[in-house]
Design an enzyme around this catalytic site. Structure first.
Site: not given
Ligand code: ACO
Length: 330
Positions: A116, A255, A285
């Site tokens: 990114c 980003h 993203n």
């Molecule tokens: N729909 C419904 N539930 C979901 C989904 C979904 N799409 N995805 C995950 N969940 C569930 C999980 O299974 C988990 O359930 P559980 O508690 O029963 O185990 C619950 O939601 C919470 O999951 P988390 O991963 O803790 O959720 P979080 O609040 O952290 O959000 C997210 C997840 C959106 C991915 C967040 O962590 C995030 O944005 N992280 C950064 C990601 C990022 O920036 N990536 C790219 C960077 S590098 C690049 O861009 C190439």
């Protein structure tokens, strides 16, 4: 050799595939809801490239628009850099394919793979050649077809990504231009987001395909924790040497990974909400293409005027990060 000058952006272009994939449609593909995706990420929909549309095709469309905006022809370009983690193929470089499709001269053309942060890394590299007087005009394209490496059965990643391309033409400018750059990387955190197989460590086999190892694997919550600090620190790394405070910045073009990351990072940087440009609701993203497309849109909307100081700010897989202060010179 040209005379040594500051490098600036003199043309911008973007391309987004027509096909829109909404959260509602994702509800039919994986166990998720529009409400979960929007509240956790800020994303409503994303663009998905056609099957016959590869990264170089999107890159060329964005590049043509940027060249037109710069009042230049392909033969005026002295250097081509493509930032992508979804090249058409390992080699030849997507930049070489772009050179050929554009009809550019036989100038240096290469890809950079810093996820990114790629658009900012690309601008930083190109600006060195221009300010040193080695080249006059450079084309930097950030293009991604993330849909090709997304596991459409994994709800924790497939809701996040989209496809698109943004391009910038750099050239020498009399006023403003790129004022400072801050780049960094932390390979120790490379496991947080990666595409495990298909390289020399784990070549493609029947087992790697069955194991879905050719798709993005991500530790989202761990990445989230680092992202907020990295984005704020990178922006400070670029603004502090110039003595700039939050109120001196017209707009931050970040980003677009997650609205919660951006809000938390903005708070850390002391920025007001109207100082951050957001488009992740519409595109998700797009890795390197995210900040590029956001910059193009912000300029098209008239949010950035000559003399304004803006900050590009990104983090991504690697981990890598980059921030850049630009005084707009068009
Ligand atoms: N729909 C419904 N539930 C979901 C989904 C979904 N799409 N995805 C995950 N969940 C569930 C999980 O299974 C988990 O359930 P559980 O508690 O029963 O185990 C619950 O939601 C919470 O999951 P988390 O991963 O803790 O959720 P979080 O609040 O952290 O959000 C997210 C997840 C959106 C991915 C967040 O962590 C995030 O944005 N992280 C950064 C990601 C990022 O920036 N990536 C790219 C960077 S590098 C690049 O861009 C190439």
């Amino acid at each position: 050799m040209c005379e040594s000058k500051k490098a600036g952006i003199i043309g911008l272009g973007m391309y987004l595939p027509d096909n829109v994939l909404t959260n509602k449609e994702l509800e039919k593909m994986v166990d998720t809801t529009d409400e979960w995706i929007f509240t956790r990420t800020g994303i409503k929909e994303r663009r998905i490239a056609r099957n016959d549309e590869a990264t170089s095709d999107m890159a060329v469309n964005a590049a043509r628009e940027a060249l037109k905006d710069a009042y230049l022809k392909p033969e005026d370009i002295d250097l081509i850099i493509v930032a992508t983690i979804t090249p058409d193929m390992f080699f030849p470089a997507t930049a070489c394919l772009v050179q050929e499709k554009l009809g550019a001269r036989l100038v240096p053309a290469f890809d950079i793979s810093v996820a990114c942060s790629g658009f900012i890394y690309g601008l930083a590299i190109a600006s060195q050649f221009i300010s040193s007087g080695t080249y006059k005009h450079a084309l930097v394209v950030a293009a991604e077809k993330l849909s090709a490496i997304t596991d459409w059965s994994d709800r924790s990643t497939c809701v996040l990504f989209g496809d698109g391309a943004g391009a910038a033409v750099l050239g020498p400018v009399d006023e403003g231009g790129i004022l400072s750059t801050h780049l960094g990387a932390d390979g120790g955190k490379g496991d947080l987001i990666k595409l495990p197989a298909g390289g020399s460590r784990i070549p493609a086999t029947k087992e790697t395909i069955e194991g879905r190892l050719h798709f993005i694997k991500m530790n989202g919550s761990e990445l989230f924790k680092h992202a907020v600090k990295i984005m704020a620190d990178a922006a400070l790394g670029a603004t502090q040497p110039l003595g700039l405070k939050a109120e001196d910045i017209k707009l931050v073009i970040p980003h677009q990974a997650n609205i919660r990351i951006l809000n938390a990072a903005a708070k850390r940087m002391g920025l007001k909400q109207n100082q951050i440009y957001l488009n992740l609701e519409r595109y998700g993203n797009m890795s390197a293409a995210s900040s590029a497309v956001a910059l193009v849109e912000a300029v098209k909307k008239g949010l950035i005027k000559k003399g304004d100081k803006i900050v590009l700010d990104a983090f991504g897989g690697g981990l890598t990060w980059g921030a850049m202060v630009i005084e707009w010179s068009k």
